[in-house]
Design a protein around this motif. Structure first.
Motif, mmCIF file in Angstrom:
data_model
loop_
_atom_site.group_PDB
_atom_site.id
_atom_site.type_symbol
_atom_site.label_atom_id
_atom_site.label_comp_id
_atom_site.label_asym_id
_atom_site.label_seq_id
_atom_site.Cartn_x
_atom_site.Cartn_y
_atom_site.Cartn_z
ATOM 1 N N LEU A 41 0.822 -1.101 0.029
ATOM 2 C CA LEU A 41 0.009 0.110 0.156
ATOM 3 C C LEU A 41 0.771 1.205 0.123
ATOM 4 O O LEU A 41 1.997 1.233 0.758
ATOM 5 C CB LEU A 41 -0.686 0.069 1.249
ATOM 6 N N ASP A 42 0.204 2.284 -0.720
ATOM 7 C CA ASP A 42 1.312 3.358 -0.674
ATOM 8 C C ASP A 42 0.492 4.169 0.535
ATOM 9 O O ASP A 42 -0.546 3.683 1.174
ATOM 10 C CB ASP A 42 1.225 4.301 -1.846
ATOM 11 N N ALA A 43 1.024 5.549 0.976
ATOM 12 C CA ALA A 43 0.711 6.251 2.087
ATOM 13 C C ALA A 43 -0.920 6.532 1.991
ATOM 14 O O ALA A 43 -1.630 6.559 2.822
ATOM 15 C CB ALA A 43 1.331 7.529 2.175
ATOM 16 N N ALA A 44 -1.326 6.999 0.669
ATOM 17 C CA ALA A 44 -2.477 7.452 0.590
ATOM 18 C C ALA A 44 -3.693 6.335 0.547
ATOM 19 O O ALA A 44 -4.952 6.563 1.273
ATOM 20 C CB ALA A 44 -2.854 8.183 -1.007
ATOM 21 N N GLN A 45 -3.330 5.011 0.233
ATOM 22 C CA GLN A 45 -4.112 3.984 0.405
ATOM 23 C C GLN A 45 -4.221 3.466 2.090
ATOM 24 O O GLN A 45 -5.312 3.136 2.371
ATOM 25 C CB GLN A 45 -3.610 2.811 -0.415
ATOM 26 N N ILE A 46 -3.373 3.672 2.474
ATOM 27 C CA ILE A 46 -3.106 3.342 4.298
ATOM 28 C C ILE A 46 -4.285 4.463 4.750
ATOM 29 O O ILE A 46 -5.089 4.125 5.486
ATOM 30 C CB ILE A 46 -1.775 3.580 4.701
ATOM 31 N N LEU A 47 -4.079 5.605 4.201
ATOM 32 C CA LEU A 47 -4.993 6.818 4.832
ATOM 33 C C LEU A 47 -6.546 6.353 4.634
ATOM 34 O O LEU A 47 -7.269 6.556 5.513
ATOM 35 C CB LEU A 47 -4.623 8.252 4.374
ATOM 36 N N ARG A 48 -6.450 6.150 3.280
ATOM 37 C CA ARG A 48 -8.081 6.145 2.703
ATOM 38 C C ARG A 48 -8.634 4.672 3.734
ATOM 39 O O ARG A 48 -9.765 4.888 4.427
ATOM 40 C CB ARG A 48 -7.995 5.555 1.436
ATOM 41 N N LYS A 49 -7.931 3.595 3.879
ATOM 42 C CA LYS A 49 -8.286 2.462 4.788
ATOM 43 C C LYS A 49 -8.385 2.779 6.065
ATOM 44 O O LYS A 49 -9.594 2.519 6.719
ATOM 45 C CB LYS A 49 -7.642 1.190 4.472
ATOM 46 N N ALA A 50 -7.418 3.309 6.938
ATOM 47 C CA ALA A 50 -7.468 4.004 8.052
ATOM 48 C C ALA A 50 -8.623 4.614 8.482
ATOM 49 O O ALA A 50 -9.489 4.695 9.359
ATOM 50 C CB ALA A 50 -6.299 4.450 8.484
ATOM 51 N N ALA A 51 -8.845 5.891 7.445
ATOM 52 C CA ALA A 51 -9.843 6.721 7.665
ATOM 53 C C ALA A 51 -11.482 6.108 7.676
ATOM 54 O O ALA A 51 -12.383 6.603 8.164
ATOM 55 C CB ALA A 51 -9.907 7.690 6.619
ATOM 56 N N ARG A 52 -11.348 4.958 7.071
ATOM 57 C CA ARG A 52 -12.713 4.412 7.278
ATOM 58 C C ARG A 52 -13.026 3.831 8.690
ATOM 59 O O ARG A 52 -14.248 3.907 8.898
ATOM 60 C CB ARG A 52 -12.616 3.013 6.340
ATOM 61 N N THR A 53 -12.141 3.495 9.273
ATOM 62 C CA THR A 53 -12.301 3.027 10.674
ATOM 63 C C THR A 53 -12.395 4.454 11.679
ATOM 64 O O THR A 53 -13.087 4.467 12.455
ATOM 65 C CB THR A 53 -11.015 2.158 11.170
ATOM 66 N N ASP A 54 -11.534 5.320 11.438
ATOM 67 C CA ASP A 54 -11.313 6.723 12.143
ATOM 68 C C ASP A 54 -11.006 7.673 11.290
ATOM 69 O O ASP A 54 -9.927 7.889 10.774
ATOM 70 C CB ASP A 54 -10.206 6.309 13.214
ATOM 71 N N PRO A 55 -12.089 8.291 11.276
ATOM 72 C CA PRO A 55 -12.121 9.533 10.430
ATOM 73 C C PRO A 55 -11.099 10.543 10.778
ATOM 74 O O PRO A 55 -10.832 11.615 9.853
ATOM 75 C CB PRO A 55 -13.602 10.033 10.040
ATOM 76 N N GLY A 56 -10.823 10.558 11.898
ATOM 77 C CA GLY A 56 -9.775 11.591 12.466
ATOM 78 C C GLY A 56 -8.408 11.450 12.013
ATOM 79 O O GLY A 56 -7.652 12.408 12.441
ATOM 80 N N ILE A 57 -8.269 10.164 11.537
ATOM 81 C CA ILE A 57 -6.673 10.092 10.943
ATOM 82 C C ILE A 57 -6.380 11.019 9.620
ATOM 83 O O ILE A 57 -7.319 10.871 8.866
ATOM 84 C CB ILE A 57 -6.497 8.653 10.623
ATOM 85 N N ASP A 58 -5.269 11.653 9.961
ATOM 86 C CA ASP A 58 -5.097 12.548 8.876
ATOM 87 C C ASP A 58 -3.395 11.928 8.033
ATOM 88 O O ASP A 58 -3.012 11.214 8.512
ATOM 89 C CB ASP A 58 -4.951 13.944 9.107
ATOM 90 N N ARG A 59 -3.216 12.563 7.056
ATOM 91 C CA ARG A 59 -2.181 12.350 6.395
ATOM 92 C C ARG A 59 -0.726 12.307 7.115
ATOM 93 O O ARG A 59 0.084 11.496 7.105
ATOM 94 C CB ARG A 59 -1.830 13.483 5.215
ATOM 95 N N ALA A 60 -0.777 13.378 8.127
ATOM 96 C CA ALA A 60 0.627 13.568 9.035
ATOM 97 C C ALA A 60 0.765 12.382 9.739
ATOM 98 O O ALA A 60 1.539 11.804 10.179
ATOM 99 C CB ALA A 60 0.456 14.896 9.928
ATOM 100 N N THR A 61 -0.633 11.863 10.411
ATOM 101 C CA THR A 61 -0.749 10.688 11.267
ATOM 102 C C THR A 61 -0.131 9.511 10.572
ATOM 103 O O THR A 61 0.778 8.706 11.175
ATOM 104 C CB THR A 61 -2.066 10.536 12.004
ATOM 105 N N VAL A 62 -0.519 9.464 9.513
ATOM 106 C CA VAL A 62 -0.120 8.210 8.557
ATOM 107 C C VAL A 62 1.271 8.074 8.525
ATOM 108 O O VAL A 62 2.327 6.982 8.809
ATOM 109 C CB VAL A 62 -0.876 7.955 7.316
#
Ligand SMILES: [Zn+2]
Length: 154
Positions: A41-62
């Motif tokens: 996964l690239d960072a954007a894909q990780i962000l997309r998947k993680a945000a499904r569980t927790d919409p508060g997760i942003d790029r910087a956190t990833v």
């Protein structure tokens, strides 16, 4: 590329906790995404998947979490040639990629520093335009404790 779904869930988290690192809820979510991924996964894909569980997760956190994992050797960041932007993939480091030495007498397995090997992999990727998914380095010989008796065997 290892895509086994049998990867032990929670292993990354346990590894970080073992190193004394605090696991926030958001980090736990990101770790779960990486662990359950069936492809790189690239960072954007990780962000997309993680945000499904927790919409508060942003790029910087990833990115912070990925850097943390890389620093501790728990994921590999793979730069693809000629790719820009999101063309940087992360995957959990496969156990078998860890360079190790096996003692031929007592069977003891030791890991050795992989900085040189990481650099070598980088050279091979650039010089040969080959995208390395895994590389295996293995050394057989005699550990310090066994060298006395090994000398007689030579
Ligand atoms: Zn030995």
């Amino acid at each position: 590329m290892p895509t086994s779904k049998t990867r032990e869930s929670g292993a990354l988290q346990r590894a970080l906790v073992g190193k004394g690192i605090r696991i926030t809820r958001q980090r736990r979510t990101i770790l779960a995404v990486i662990e359950t991924a069936t492809q790189r996964l690239d960072a954007a894909q990780i962000l997309r998947k993680a945000a499904r569980t927790d919409p508060g997760i942003d790029r910087a956190t990833v990115y912070r979490t990925l850097k943390l994992l890389q620093r501790h050797g728990l994921v590999d960041g793979l730069d693809l040639l000629h790719e820009t932007g999101e063309g940087h993939f992360y995957e959990r480091r496969a156990e078998r990629d860890r360079p190790h030495m096996t003692c031929l007498r007592c069977g003891r397995v030791q890991e050795f520093g992989s900085k040189l090997i990481d650099r070598t992999k980088g050279h091979v990727e650039r010089d040969c335009h080959f995208y390395i998914v895994f590389a295996r380095f293995e050394i057989g010989g005699y550990c310090a404790a066994c060298q006395g008796s090994a000398a007689k065997m030579r």
